[in-house]
Each structure stands twice: as C-alpha cells, then as structure tokens.
Design an enzyme around this catalytic site. Structure first.
Site, PDB file in Angstrom:
ATOM      1  N   HIS A 177      -9.818-100.229 105.228  1.00 52.86           N
ATOM      2  CA  HIS A 177      -8.624 -99.294 105.744  1.00 52.86           C
ATOM      3  C   HIS A 177      -7.665 -99.433 104.515  1.00 52.86           C
ATOM      4  O   HIS A 177      -7.024 -98.598 104.276  1.00 52.86           O
ATOM      5  CB  HIS A 177      -8.170 -99.519 106.935  1.00 52.86           C
ATOM      6  N   ASP A 187     -18.782 -98.499 108.980  1.00 51.39           N
ATOM      7  CA  ASP A 187     -17.438 -99.048 109.347  1.00 51.39           C
ATOM      8  C   ASP A 187     -17.086 -98.731 110.749  1.00 51.39           C
ATOM      9  O   ASP A 187     -17.503 -97.895 111.466  1.00 51.39           O
ATOM     10  CB  ASP A 187     -16.307 -98.563 108.386  1.00 51.39           C
ATOM     11  N   SER A 188     -15.910 -99.238 111.307  1.00 51.51           N
ATOM     12  CA  SER A 188     -15.317 -99.262 112.529  1.00 51.51           C
ATOM     13  C   SER A 188     -14.821 -97.672 112.691  1.00 51.51           C
ATOM     14  O   SER A 188     -14.347 -97.413 113.653  1.00 51.51           O
ATOM     15  CB  SER A 188     -14.518-100.099 112.812  1.00 51.51           C
ATOM     16  N   GLU A 245      -5.913 -94.717 110.359  1.00 49.20           N
ATOM     17  CA  GLU A 245      -6.993 -93.755 111.349  1.00 49.20           C
ATOM     18  C   GLU A 245      -6.292 -92.587 111.846  1.00 49.20           C
ATOM     19  O   GLU A 245      -6.813 -91.507 112.040  1.00 49.20           O
ATOM     20  CB  GLU A 245      -7.489 -94.654 112.607  1.00 49.20           C
ATOM     21  N   CYS A 257     -17.015-102.739 105.837  1.00 52.75           N
ATOM     22  CA  CYS A 257     -15.999-103.395 106.695  1.00 52.75           C
ATOM     23  C   CYS A 257     -15.998-104.867 106.618  1.00 52.75           C
ATOM     24  O   CYS A 257     -17.157-105.517 106.879  1.00 52.75           O
ATOM     25  CB  CYS A 257     -16.403-102.860 108.326  1.00 52.75           C
ATOM     26  N   CYS A 279      -9.647-105.606 103.982  1.00 51.91           N
ATOM     27  CA  CYS A 279      -9.897-104.544 105.229  1.00 51.91           C
ATOM     28  C   CYS A 279     -10.061-103.245 104.335  1.00 51.91           C
ATOM     29  O   CYS A 279      -9.115-102.836 103.580  1.00 51.91           O
ATOM     30  CB  CYS A 279      -8.924-104.372 106.315  1.00 51.91           C
TER      31      CYS A 279
HETATM   32  N1  DGL Z   1     -12.323-101.499 108.151  1.00 53.30           N
HETATM   33  C1  DGL Z   1     -12.312-102.782 108.724  1.00 53.30           C
HETATM   34  C2  DGL Z   1     -12.207-103.806 107.903  1.00 53.30           C
HETATM   35  O1  DGL Z   1     -12.732-103.938 106.624  1.00 53.30           O
HETATM   36  C3  DGL Z   1     -12.121-102.665 110.169  1.00 53.30           C
HETATM   37  C4  DGL Z   1     -10.812-102.297 110.787  1.00 53.30           C
HETATM   38  C5  DGL Z   1     -10.761-102.414 112.205  1.00 53.30           C
HETATM   39  O2  DGL Z   1     -11.516-101.555 112.885  1.00 53.30           O
HETATM   40  O3  DGL Z   1      -9.854-103.232 112.794  1.00 53.30           O
HETATM   41  O4  DGL Z   1     -11.899-104.816 108.606  1.00 53.30           O
END
Ligand code: DGL
Length: 293
Positions: free
Chosen positions: A188, A10-11, A154, A73, A186
């Site tokens: 997150h 993931d990012s 984050e 992600c 997303c």
């Molecule tokens: N968690 C990621 C997603 O599912 C990326 C969020 C990001 O880094 O902007 O899109």
C-alpha cells in the site's frame, strides 16, 4: 495453460501497485486481482489468521484458473509463503512474493549500510525483513510499523495533515538511525511516496517491491514457458478485479491507482470462508508472543 491469467492477491488495494508493474512489463497477460476487503487491514491480525485468509484467497484464484500466483502483500507473504509454495507449486502453479525483491532492492541501493523498513505491525513482528537482510554483510536494519497507513490508502487519502503527521511519527526512528534507504515493506505504501519522500528529503531513497516483483513474475513465466501466446489484433488483455466485500470505492480507487487500463472494470464479490477470521470491524487482537516464521 499459457493463456490463463496471472492471479494477484492482496488484503485490499495495495497490490494494485504490483499489478500496475506487471501490466507494464507483461502487457499481453490477463490478470485476475483479488483484494480481501472484508478482512483488511491484515497488519493488526495474528499471522496464523492472515495465513488462513491468504491461502483461502489464493485458492479462489486457483479456482478462477490462474497459471501463476503473485502474493502482492508483505503481510500475507510473511504469514503464508511457505505453505503457499508447498500447496501450489506441487500443482504446477508458481508462487511469486514481494519480500525478497524488496530486500534485494534495498541491499543494492544503500550506500551507508543503514536500511529502514516500513511495514505493517504483523510484517515487522514477523521479522521477515530481518531474516531476508540478515545474511547481507555490513547492513543495519531499523524497522518501524505504520498502522494507520493502510487505512489512509484504502480511503484514497494520500495527502493532508493527518497523513503527514502519521508519516513524521513512523519515520522518526528511521531518521534517528540515519537510514539512506527505506524499503516500503507494504504494497500500500508506494501510494504514499509523495509524503514519504518529502518528509525524508532527497538524500534517502525509497525502494518498493512492485517493479522487482514484476521482474520476478516475468522471469518465472519465461523460465517455465508460460508466457501468453501472441495476441491477434483486437484481442486485448482482460483485467478482472474481485473483492471479498462490496466496496463501492473499489472501482474509483482502482482506476485512480492503476490508470485508464481499468476503466469500466467492476469488482465482483467473492467470500473467503475462514473459520474464526472476523471481518474488518472486529479485527482479532494480536499478542506479544506472535509466532515468527
Ligand atoms: N498491502 C499489504 C502489505 O503489503 C497489507 C496491508 C494490510 O492489510 O494491513 O503488507
């Protein structure tokens, strides 16, 4: 190969929601997690840049000996899935992604046919959910991008006035479209379920990709005969967490988001060498005519 770890990319921290579901469904498996903290957030970046970063991250997981890759992600999936499958499947390494499971979950959940998708700017612009849901008859999709959400997560900030105000703003077009189902596009966003559920009210269902992505991981390991061999007493699974930038909060937040399984785990730093990809502070500007996949 069976006893090799599953690689989760993931990012940043969002993919931990997927790792959590994989640990629950596959408690015998070792996991290597890589969060690209040096380049988070991916959402404001060009898809071409996210593609390079994602492939570089997945290459690292392959070098660490992973038997299966999970792109945990949505933004990375939108940008790099096709290339990742081309590159790794021919090496015998299956690639699991998060968009298809979430789209299927949304289609199965809606009753009135109006589905909202919350995602990063890059995911929304890519149209990946419009493509995934476009073939389903009777479904209307309304998208909304939520640029501040990833930064809140984050930072470990999941309650408070700023989060609530952002949620109201991002959900407004979905409420206007009378959605009865919202796909958390997303990884997150499940960490913001409290505020999202409160703002949307009990008539709207939230769909996250984590459970269904873990189901897909499970099925792939079974189908390919890649499950970890039975463990002897005392042989507990190993969970390793890597980050592309030193992040003193990583362990604390990982424990908070993932639970006691990760207590004592320290992130290690690896570098993704991608020409032209600026670090988080200097995110490249996006363009209106961003390529669609
Ligand atoms: N968690 C990621 C997603 O599912 C990326 C969020 C990001 O880094 O902007 O899109």
């Amino acid at each position: 190969m069976n006893d090799a770890p599953i690689g989760v990319f993931d990012s940043g921290l969002g993919g931990l929601t997927v790792a959590r579901a994989i640990i629950d469904q596959l408690p015998n498996e070792d996991i290597v997690y890589l969060g690209d903290s040096a380049h988070t957030p991916y959402g404001p970046r060009r898809l071409s840049e996210v593609r390079k970063l994602t492939l570089a991250g997945l290459d690292q997981l392959v070098q660490l000996g992973c038997k299966l890759l999970v792109i945990a992600c949505n933004t990375a999936t939108a940008a790099a899935l096709r290339d990742a499958r081309e590159r790794y499947v021919k090496m015998g390494i299956p690639v699991i992604e998060v968009v298809t499971p979430a789209a299927r979950g949304g289609a199965a959940t809606t009753r009135n046919g109006s589905i909202g998708v919350l995602g990063t700017a890059a995911t929304v612009r890519s149209g990946v959910y419009l493509d995934a849901l476009g073939a389903v008859p009777g479904i209307r999709v309304t998208q909304s991008s939520a640029p501040k959400f990833v930064e809140f997560v984050e930072r470990g900030e999941t309650t408070g006035e700023a989060v609530t105000a952002a949620a109201k703003e991002y959900l407004a077009p979905l409420v206007e479209a009378d959605v009865d189902t919202v796909i958390l596009g997303c990884t997150h966003y499940p960490l913001l379920t409290g505020v999202l559920a409160r703002e949307l009210g009990p008539g709207v269902r939230l769909v996250a990709s984590s459970e269904a992505t873990a189901n897909a991981t499970y099925s792939s390991l079974v189908d390919l005969d890649l499950l970890h061999s039975p463990r002897q007493p005392g042989d507990t699974p190993k969970y390793r967490f890597y980050s592309t930038a030193p992040n003193p909060e990583f362990s604390t937040l990982a424990r908070r988001f993932l639970g006691p399984e990760v207590s004592g785990v320290e992130p290690l730093t690896v570098e993704l060498e991608v020409e032209g990809a600026k670090s988080a502070r200097g995110v490249a500007a996006t363009t209106e005519n961003e390529e669609r996949l």
